[in-house]
Enzyme design. Sequence first.
Site, PDB file in Angstrom:
ATOM      1  CB  VAL A  46      -0.948   0.008   1.217  1.00 30.53           C
ATOM      2  CG1 VAL A  46      -1.632   1.368   1.356  1.00 30.53           C
ATOM      3  CG2 VAL A  46      -2.001  -1.088   1.089  1.00 30.53           C
TER       4      VAL A  46
ATOM      5  CB  SER B  84     -11.159  -5.322  10.439  1.00 28.80           C
ATOM      6  OG  SER B  84     -10.508  -5.805  11.598  1.00 28.80           O
TER       7      SER B  84
ATOM      8  CG  ASP C 165     -10.019 -17.938  12.676  1.00 26.13           C
ATOM      9  OD1 ASP C 165      -9.020 -18.604  13.016  1.00 26.13           O
ATOM     10  OD2 ASP C 165     -10.736 -17.331  13.489  1.00 26.13           O
TER      11      ASP C 165
ATOM     12  NE  ARG D 162       1.815 -38.758  11.074  1.00 28.72           N
ATOM     13  CZ  ARG D 162       0.607 -39.322  11.073  1.00 28.72           C
ATOM     14  NH1 ARG D 162      -0.471 -38.575  11.298  1.00 28.72           N
ATOM     15  NH2 ARG D 162       0.470 -40.602  10.849  1.00 28.72           N
TER      16      ARG D 162
ATOM     17  NE  ARG E  27       3.105 -40.657  25.324  1.00 23.44           N
ATOM     18  CZ  ARG E  27       4.185 -39.984  25.673  1.00 23.44           C
ATOM     19  NH1 ARG E  27       4.640 -39.004  24.897  1.00 23.44           N
ATOM     20  NH2 ARG E  27       4.814 -40.259  26.792  1.00 23.44           N
TER      21      ARG E  27
ATOM     22  CB  ILE F 205       2.503 -21.063  18.289  1.00 25.74           C
ATOM     23  CG1 ILE F 205       3.866 -21.212  17.621  1.00 25.74           C
ATOM     24  CG2 ILE F 205       1.596 -22.231  17.928  1.00 25.74           C
ATOM     25  CD1 ILE F 205       4.626 -22.445  18.064  1.00 25.74           C
TER      26      ILE F 205
END
Length: 321
Positions: free
Chosen positions: A24, A106, A128, A155, A163, A252
């Site tokens: 911009v 926003s 998201d 993994r 597990r 994170i």
Amino acid sequence: MIKKIALLTSGGDAPGMNAAIRAVVKTALKNELEVIGIRRGYEGLLDQDFIEMKRGSVSDILQRGGTMLLTARSERFKTPQGLAAGAEILRKNQIDGLVVIGGNGSLCGAQKLNELGITTIGLPATIDNDLAYTEASIGFDTAINTALYALGNLRDTSYSHGRVNVVQVMGRHCGDIALHAAIGCGAEGVFLPEREPDIMGLCNIINKRRDLGCLLNIVVVAEGCPLSLEEIKAVLTKQTGAEVRTTVLGHIQRGGSPTSYDRLFASRLGAYAVDLLLKGASGRACGIKYGRLVDFSFEDALAIKKNLDESLYELFELLSK
């Protein structure tokens, strides 16, 4: 005539925001426009936390995560008085156009400013990926890759101990990060806000895999899933007898250097926004469709409901069994 523009980043930060800011500013300066950066989003607008933007202002920010303009959520701005005050501040400072970089809330704020007579252009920036009018939003690709890196590490350790690892990723109302990451890491289960969790079906898959000698299982859970991690852990432990560990990736996923896709996409959007302002456009939300940049009115863009990509979910079900 557009002579002076401002830009702000608002809501949750997303990797690639700095690339959009840079584009911009550089595009505007090349067209001999004056550029004002508004720090801390709409909250900074009300506080008149302004800085003049020059070429040096955006030097060495392309590869950085977060936003050099900072961001915030503003309850004051959501009120009619706050909106009116924001519009008046922009007029008083002779700002001819405003570029807003952020998510749904926003862009809603940008739409309301446009209704008050402020020339506005919105760029989608939310990890998201919950804006339905565009195929992607700034930061989504980086967030997926961050999640994939963590899931890949899990993994390895999950296999070593045999597990089940249940991993929560971001996504309160939209499960795109969870679904894309689950396919990308080869997860055995995924729980999304858009679907009722079939936890007993997952237990059956894990038990069948154990009978076949498969030693690890990864379950990806969007934070908006109706079941908590502890509830999922309790059922999986009881029904499979496996050792179950839970991990929350949390914020994170918001940080880190943006991927090449997010840098390029954000740069294209930033230049496109200035081009729209120079052409006299206002009240437009920019995005991407079929690889091409597009823009819609705020009203049309924000009215489109975000739905789960059923073809991707079907692909996950095919590959996870």
